[in-house]
Design an enzyme around this catalytic site. Sequence first.
Site, short mmCIF file in Angstrom:
data_model
loop_
_atom_site.label_atom_id
_atom_site.label_comp_id
_atom_site.label_asym_id
_atom_site.label_seq_id
_atom_site.Cartn_x
_atom_site.Cartn_y
_atom_site.Cartn_z
N SER A 6 0.88 -1.28 -0.03
CA SER A 6 -0.08 0.16 -0.10
C SER A 6 0.95 1.21 -0.07
O SER A 6 1.74 1.30 0.74
CB SER A 6 -0.88 0.13 1.29
N HIS A 31 -1.39 -0.93 -4.50
CA HIS A 31 -2.63 -0.39 -3.91
C HIS A 31 -2.43 0.95 -3.35
O HIS A 31 -1.64 1.47 -2.68
CB HIS A 31 -2.90 -1.14 -2.26
N MET A 66 -12.06 5.38 -0.73
CA MET A 66 -12.85 5.50 0.50
C MET A 66 -13.22 6.96 0.45
O MET A 66 -12.68 8.05 1.04
CB MET A 66 -11.77 5.49 1.77
N ASP A 173 -7.47 -6.24 3.68
CA ASP A 173 -6.73 -4.74 3.67
C ASP A 173 -6.67 -4.43 5.23
O ASP A 173 -7.85 -4.11 5.62
CB ASP A 173 -7.57 -3.87 2.58
C1 DX5 Z 1 -6.55 1.60 5.36
C2 DX5 Z 1 -6.33 1.43 4.17
C3 DX5 Z 1 -5.37 0.35 3.82
C4 DX5 Z 1 -3.84 0.82 4.56
C5 DX5 Z 1 -3.49 -0.42 5.16
O1 DX5 Z 1 -7.74 2.56 5.42
O2 DX5 Z 1 -7.28 0.97 3.36
O3 DX5 Z 1 -4.92 0.11 2.67
O4 DX5 Z 1 -2.99 1.11 3.60
O5 DX5 Z 1 -2.34 -0.14 6.17
P1 DX5 Z 1 -1.77 -1.24 6.85
O6 DX5 Z 1 -1.26 -2.44 6.11
O7 DX5 Z 1 -0.51 -0.48 7.61
O8 DX5 Z 1 -2.62 -1.58 8.06
ZN ZN Z 2 -6.74 0.30 1.15
#
Ligand code: DX5
Ligand code: ZN
Length: 233
Positions: A6, A31, A66, A173
């Site tokens: 990500s 991502h 989001m 995720d």
């Molecule tokens: C959270 C995001 C994720 C985030 C995950 O709202 O949708 O994609 O980047 O981050 P980690 O792996 O650090 O939980």
């Molecule tokens: Zn995400």
Amino acid sequence: MIIAPSLLAADYTRLAHEVRRVAKAGADWLHVDIMDGHFVPNLTFGPGIVAAVRKVTRLPLDVHLMCSRPEILLEPFARAGASVITVHVELGDRVEPLLWKLRALGTKVGLAVNPPTPITHARRFLPQIDLLLVMTVNPGFGGQSFIHETVPKIQQAAAWRRAEQLDFRLEVDGGITFETVGECARAGADTFVSGTGLFGQRSLRAAVTKLRRLAARSAEAGARPAAPIPLAG
Ligand code: DX5
Ligand code: ZN
């Protein structure tokens, strides 16, 4: 197994370098979290950043919206070079036309489900989508702890996929690390987003390889005994 680091957890002062590092590390997708300061209490990247990222990599871009008004964003992100665009099932009546619009734009179609939302809300859309994203933290921030209560939702989605012979990818995720990836893979996930879990490691390449190996090993273990059909939650 798809491993999708990500971008949220990358070093923004050297974005091009980070994107290239992800590709060199052997990751499958990148991502990209798009937050609008309304659907979630945080702000991240716009279509301009996605277009810039697109210029420096051939990796598929997995764009996770989001956002409260994805209606106005689908076209700009598709034009910027998104490969998959995911919208949230919490948008209710607006989901169906959003999925149609994505299909018309020619991107892969994704649908995300937040931790408190029952997986049953996604069920009727499953034949229409390429990717189901089961959120394993409440969206908005990287570095949060994995919510174990989301695992039965992964199992349920995998059971529907098997029973109805559908072929969407099942992505997780949030809080995906060496410790939690196995539980998700055993439950049926095949696509793993990880931000801090990967970027926090000294070698991104070694971390991607290790995450993939752990996921594959657990997926095999999960496939061996007949998986119980969980109750929908
Ligand atoms: C959270 C995001 C994720 C985030 C995950 O709202 O949708 O994609 O980047 O981050 P980690 O792996 O650090 O939980
Ligand atoms: Zn995400």
